[in-house]
Design an enzyme around this catalytic site. Structure first.
Site, PDB file in Angstrom:
ATOM      1  N   SER A   1       4.591   2.695   7.720  1.00 23.53           N
ATOM      2  CA  SER A   1       4.300   1.565   6.854  1.00 23.53           C
ATOM      3  C   SER A   1       5.517   1.139   6.050  1.00 23.53           C
ATOM      4  CB  SER A   1       3.187   1.912   5.869  1.00 23.53           C
ATOM      5  OG  SER A   1       1.981   2.124   6.522  1.00 23.53           O
TER       6      SER A   1
ATOM      7  N   HIS B   1       0.803  -1.213   0.000  1.00 18.91           N
ATOM      8  CA  HIS B   1       0.000   0.000   0.000  1.00 18.91           C
ATOM      9  C   HIS B   1       0.844   1.275   0.000  1.00 18.91           C
ATOM     10  CE1 HIS B   1       0.497  -0.292   4.465  1.00 18.91           C
ATOM     11  NE2 HIS B   1       0.403   1.021   4.403  1.00 18.91           N
TER      12      HIS B   1
ATOM     13  N   ASP C   1       0.295  -7.674   1.280  1.00 20.23           N
ATOM     14  CA  ASP C   1       0.681  -6.283   1.526  1.00 20.23           C
ATOM     15  C   ASP C   1       2.187  -6.141   1.596  1.00 20.23           C
ATOM     16  OD1 ASP C   1       0.217  -3.592   1.767  1.00 20.23           O
ATOM     17  OD2 ASP C   1       0.065  -3.624   3.946  1.00 20.23           O
TER      18      ASP C   1
END
Length: 509
Positions: free
Chosen positions: A352, A236, A269
């Site tokens: 992230s 992402h 992911d």
């Protein structure tokens, strides 16, 4: 295990906390309205975000799969800055195609500071500054000034006399001691200390900026995977640059490189990018063994929360094998699933894709999602870290990264059956029908060969308790195709156990 239900809204979170729960469709930044604290993927920090911290709880909205909506268990099941489905809290990803839902929650809305970025807001970080109104002048202004000057002169004179008297009559014998050299460069930090680990790991982490062809994007983190210039991060984080966008990676020393996407796995992911004109002196971070991590072990997280690059935070492993599902909330988004490492190290949007290290400095996970408080949500409010962060175990991420470098496509394990994403079934229930009208149990697939049928409720995978479809998918994806597992299921009130060999599915679609 394959999730043949991919594409469905993110399922409701399983009963186990903080298992992701499907949340009603909301704006990409919206938080789950259901009771409980929503977990969302850590959203990348939008470019241009002020230095002030943005919300760390990824504002990724989680597309919720409506009750009864089937989702393939595992990529083959029918059922990417800055991590889960919502009825119950869904983990926000600071990050793929999970079962058939997608993992990375959409990048959180640009954190609002007070009344919006830079806007005036009560107590907001970005509240506009209002110059105080000038005080009214009075006829006594000149007198006041004269009195002040006189006071300052008297004060200066008294201070000078006082210093002289004290200097001439110092009989206290009090002395201070100064270190010979207190500069940071001269202080030795023993191996194993947080400062030592950070000093060794920071040079091998990068701040990633992804921008789409339309100019949208965000900021995330990544770390050096090998000497060839491969960087591992969340899917992402780089999703905006997948179709012709722009990617850059900046090291702590300020050196910036253009990069390209080698491969990305929406369900896991995980993504791998490669530096263009990579330097020859890259130092890959050592990879640990996430299977050997224990609750209570110290953790160190590195990332760029709210765009604040090279930030180091610490904590412990709070739990293992935590079922987490997340999505970016976009219409085309599919769910991502993981059996995560939970940590209380402060993680926020922009973290992230960054490494979660153990006390020795080895990578044990990739920071991907956070639990969001219901009050702050994952949307425009973008509340910060509440001590519930989730990381993809490095053993799984390593396998995925190697597959992406080798073929450019992810490979998922699957059982070949569609499971319900409801969280009230007491397990993962095989649906009566698969997605698009297909059979719920793939003919000739692993589940079919093991004798599983529609209506069966899977309650355990090996020794792991399965309380929902998303939990089953996350557990299956910790395995590789060809692995043998033991499945415990209920049929008509009776419990049965059967062994089966997991199949495989290539790609996210």
């Amino acid at each position: 295990m394959s999730t043949e239900n991919e594409g469905n809204a993110v399922p409701p979170a399983p009963s186990a906390p903080p298992v992701p729960v499907a949340s009603p469709a909301a704006s990409p930044q919206g938080s789950a309205p259901d009771a409980g604290t929503p977990t969302a993927q850590l959203p990348p920090v939008p470019p241009g975000t002020p230095g002030a911290p943005e919300q760390v709880t990824a504002p990724a909205a989680h597309a919720a799969a409506g009750p009864g909506q089937p989702h393939a268990a595992g990529p083959g099941l029918d059922a990417q800055q800055q991590p889960t489905a919502v009825p119950a809290p869904t983990p926000t990803s600071y990050g793929g195609p999970g079962p058939e839902g997608s993992w990375p929650p959409p990048p959180p809305a640009t954190p609002s500071y007070g009344d919006g970025a830079g806007g005036a807001g009560a107590g907001g970080w970005g509240s506009s500054y209002q110059q105080p109104a000038p005080k009214p002048r009075s006829g006594r202004g000149g007198l006041v000034a004269a009195v002040l000057v006189a006071a300052l002169v008297a004060g200066g004179l008294g201070g000078g006399l006082g210093y002289t008297l004290a200097k001439d009559n110092d009989t206290s014998g009090s002395t201070t001691v100064s270190a010979s050299d207190s500069s940071a460069s001269q202080v030795k930090r023993a191996p194993g200390t947080i400062a030592n680990v950070a000093a060794r790991a920071l040079p091998s982490t990068v701040t990633i900026e992804a921008e789409s062809t339309s100019g949208e994007g965000g900021t995330g983190t990544g770390f050096v995977f090998d000497k060839q210039g491969h960087i591992v991060t969340n899917n992402h984080v780089v999703a905006d640059a997948v179709d012709g966008g722009k990617l850059t990676a900046t090291f702590p020393d300020g050196k910036k490189y253009d990069a390209e996407i080698v491969g990305h796995a929406q369900g896991y992911d995980v993504a791998v990018i490669k530096l263009k004109n990579a330097p020859s002196d890259l130092q890959p971070l050592a990879l640990g063994n996430s299977d050997r991590v224990a609750v209570g072990d110290e953790t160190i997280a590195i990332g760029a929360p709210f765009g604040l690059s090279n930030t180091v935070t610490t904590g412990i492993i709070s739990a293992k094998n935590r079922p987490v599902a997340s999505s970016d909330g976009s219409a085309s988004s599919k769910a991502s699933y993981m059996s995560a490492l939970q940590t209380d190290a402060s993680i926020n949007p922009g973290n992230s894709g960054g490494p979660l290290l153990d006390a020795s400095g080895a990578v044990i996970g990739i920071n991907s999602a956070i639990q969001s408080s219901s009050s702050g949500g994952l949307g425009s409010g973008q509340s910060g870290s509440i001590g519930l962060g989730f990381a993809i175990p490095i053993n799984q991420a390593k396998y995925v990264a190697q597959q992406l470098i080798k073929t450019g496509k992810p490979v998922y394990a699957k059982i070949g059956a569609s499971v319900s994403l409801e969280d009230s079934t007491g397990g993962a229930k095989i649906t009566d029908q698969g997605t698009g009208g297909s059979a719920a149990v793939e003919s000739g697939g692993p589940a079919d060969k093991a004798g599983l049928k529609p209506g069966d409720v899977i309650t355990k995978l090996d020794d792991h308790v399965i309380d929902s479809g998303p939990t089953l998918i996350g557990e299956i994806w910790t395995h590789k195709p060809g692995d043998k597992v033991t499945v415990t299921y209920k049929r008509g009130g009776d419990e049965h156990t059967v062994d089966l060999t997991l199949g495989s599915r290539v790609g996210d679609s």
